[in-house]
Write a protein that holds these residues in place. Sequence first.
Motif, PDB file in Angstrom:
ATOM      1  N   PRO A  74       0.827  -1.209   0.000  1.00 51.81           N
ATOM      2  CA  PRO A  74       0.000   0.000   0.000  1.00 51.81           C
ATOM      3  C   PRO A  74       0.857   1.254   0.000  1.00 51.81           C
ATOM      4  O   PRO A  74       1.970   1.256   0.527  1.00 51.81           O
ATOM      5  N   VAL A  75       0.334   2.284  -0.620  1.00 46.57           N
ATOM      6  CA  VAL A  75       0.984   3.595  -0.623  1.00 46.57           C
ATOM      7  C   VAL A  75       0.027   4.544   0.080  1.00 46.57           C
ATOM      8  O   VAL A  75      -1.104   4.722  -0.356  1.00 46.57           O
ATOM      9  N   VAL A  76       0.478   5.141   1.176  1.00 46.70           N
ATOM     10  CA  VAL A  76      -0.386   6.019   1.957  1.00 46.70           C
ATOM     11  C   VAL A  76      -0.514   7.381   1.284  1.00 46.70           C
ATOM     12  O   VAL A  76       0.200   7.690   0.333  1.00 46.70           O
ATOM     13  N   SER A  77      -1.403   8.193   1.789  1.00 51.25           N
ATOM     14  CA  SER A  77      -1.778   9.447   1.135  1.00 51.25           C
ATOM     15  C   SER A  77      -0.608  10.391   0.860  1.00 51.25           C
ATOM     16  O   SER A  77      -0.627  11.137  -0.100  1.00 51.25           O
ATOM     17  N   ASP A  78       0.432  10.352   1.690  1.00 53.62           N
ATOM     18  CA  ASP A  78       1.571  11.243   1.448  1.00 53.62           C
ATOM     19  C   ASP A  78       2.599  10.639   0.486  1.00 53.62           C
ATOM     20  O   ASP A  78       3.688  11.163   0.320  1.00 53.62           O
ATOM     21  N   GLY A  79       2.244   9.509  -0.143  1.00 54.43           N
ATOM     22  CA  GLY A  79       3.104   8.888  -1.137  1.00 54.43           C
ATOM     23  C   GLY A  79       4.139   7.938  -0.582  1.00 54.43           C
ATOM     24  O   GLY A  79       4.938   7.376  -1.325  1.00 54.43           O
ATOM     25  N   VAL A  80       4.121   7.726   0.717  1.00 56.68           N
ATOM     26  CA  VAL A  80       5.078   6.826   1.345  1.00 56.68           C
ATOM     27  C   VAL A  80       4.570   5.393   1.213  1.00 56.68           C
ATOM     28  O   VAL A  80       3.402   5.103   1.480  1.00 56.68           O
ATOM     29  N   ARG A  81       5.460   4.531   0.828  1.00 55.28           N
ATOM     30  CA  ARG A  81       5.106   3.122   0.649  1.00 55.28           C
ATOM     31  C   ARG A  81       5.206   2.397   1.983  1.00 55.28           C
ATOM     32  O   ARG A  81       6.235   2.439   2.655  1.00 55.28           O
ATOM     33  N   ALA A  82       4.135   1.706   2.337  1.00 53.96           N
ATOM     34  CA  ALA A  82       4.115   0.915   3.570  1.00 53.96           C
ATOM     35  C   ALA A  82       4.669  -0.481   3.281  1.00 53.96           C
ATOM     36  O   ALA A  82       4.864  -0.866   2.132  1.00 53.96           O
ATOM     37  N   ARG A  83       4.881  -1.236   4.326  1.00 48.38           N
ATOM     38  CA  ARG A  83       5.394  -2.612   4.191  1.00 48.38           C
ATOM     39  C   ARG A  83       4.407  -3.440   3.375  1.00 48.38           C
ATOM     40  O   ARG A  83       3.209  -3.428   3.627  1.00 48.38           O
ATOM     41  N   GLY A  84       4.921  -4.158   2.422  1.00 49.22           N
ATOM     42  CA  GLY A  84       4.080  -4.961   1.543  1.00 49.22           C
ATOM     43  C   GLY A  84       3.879  -6.375   2.040  1.00 49.22           C
ATOM     44  O   GLY A  84       4.462  -6.795   3.041  1.00 49.22           O
ATOM     45  N   VAL A  85       3.047  -7.103   1.317  1.00 47.29           N
ATOM     46  CA  VAL A  85       2.788  -8.511   1.606  1.00 47.29           C
ATOM     47  C   VAL A  85       2.903  -9.307   0.312  1.00 47.29           C
ATOM     48  O   VAL A  85       2.704  -8.775  -0.780  1.00 47.29           O
ATOM     49  N   TRP A  86       3.198 -10.577   0.441  1.00 43.27           N
ATOM     50  CA  TRP A  86       3.369 -11.443  -0.718  1.00 43.27           C
ATOM     51  C   TRP A  86       2.025 -11.802  -1.331  1.00 43.27           C
ATOM     52  O   TRP A  86       1.041 -12.008  -0.627  1.00 43.27           O
ATOM     53  N   LEU A  87       2.022 -11.888  -2.633  1.00 40.55           N
ATOM     54  CA  LEU A  87       0.805 -12.187  -3.382  1.00 40.55           C
ATOM     55  C   LEU A  87       0.174 -13.505  -2.953  1.00 40.55           C
ATOM     56  O   LEU A  87      -1.043 -13.580  -2.807  1.00 40.55           O
ATOM     57  N   ASP A  88       0.970 -14.543  -2.720  1.00 41.10           N
ATOM     58  CA  ASP A  88       0.386 -15.826  -2.343  1.00 41.10           C
ATOM     59  C   ASP A  88      -0.355 -15.728  -1.009  1.00 41.10           C
ATOM     60  O   ASP A  88      -1.423 -16.331  -0.841  1.00 41.10           O
ATOM     61  N   GLU A  89       0.168 -14.927  -0.081  1.00 43.70           N
ATOM     62  CA  GLU A  89      -0.518 -14.729   1.200  1.00 43.70           C
ATOM     63  C   GLU A  89      -1.846 -14.005   0.995  1.00 43.70           C
ATOM     64  O   GLU A  89      -2.867 -14.376   1.574  1.00 43.70           O
ATOM     65  N   LEU A  90      -1.827 -12.943   0.212  1.00 42.89           N
ATOM     66  CA  LEU A  90      -3.054 -12.194  -0.072  1.00 42.89           C
ATOM     67  C   LEU A  90      -4.098 -13.081  -0.745  1.00 42.89           C
ATOM     68  O   LEU A  90      -5.285 -12.999  -0.447  1.00 42.89           O
ATOM     69  N   TYR A  91      -3.635 -13.903  -1.643  1.00 42.74           N
ATOM     70  CA  TYR A  91      -4.514 -14.797  -2.387  1.00 42.74           C
ATOM     71  C   TYR A  91      -5.254 -15.743  -1.441  1.00 42.74           C
ATOM     72  O   TYR A  91      -6.461 -15.933  -1.553  1.00 42.74           O
TER      73      TYR A  91
END
Length: 145
Positions: A74-91
């Motif tokens: 995710p990218v928060v409103s001020d354009g800073v990228r937050a910690r991501g998650v792996w696609l397989d986990e999201l799936y």
Amino acid sequence: MLTISEYRRMGNQGDLAEAFRAEVGVEFAFLVGEAGFSGPEQTDNGFLFHSVGLDVEVWFLDGHEPMVTTLVAPVVSDGVRARGVWLDELYVVSGCGPAQDVPGSAPTRRATLKRVHQHAAALRRLMPQLLTAEGSQLIARCRQG
């Protein structure tokens, strides 16, 4: 001096990386064409796609055991990228299916192309959820688990 097997392995992995780059351009084009992302921006290990609230990074890791992996951040409103998650986990967390639908191992050209296709198909299936408030909740649940 390289041995013949080391030279062949380097050539094979170079071919895998090139096959990966070509396939990502085709398979992930829906992010730009349909989902409003910009890119792809080439990175050291793959490609990065940007949208207003989300980044998607697709990597080819060509170490001892080559693999394709996809990170959604995710990218928060001020354009800073937050910690991501792996696609397989999201799936899995989203209820789309098992992690085996999004495998990573890519030791051959054929496997590399297949993995890119599988990751793109999984992401395409998830995209309607990811582009809503539900996407933020899914990502938060993955981080907690």
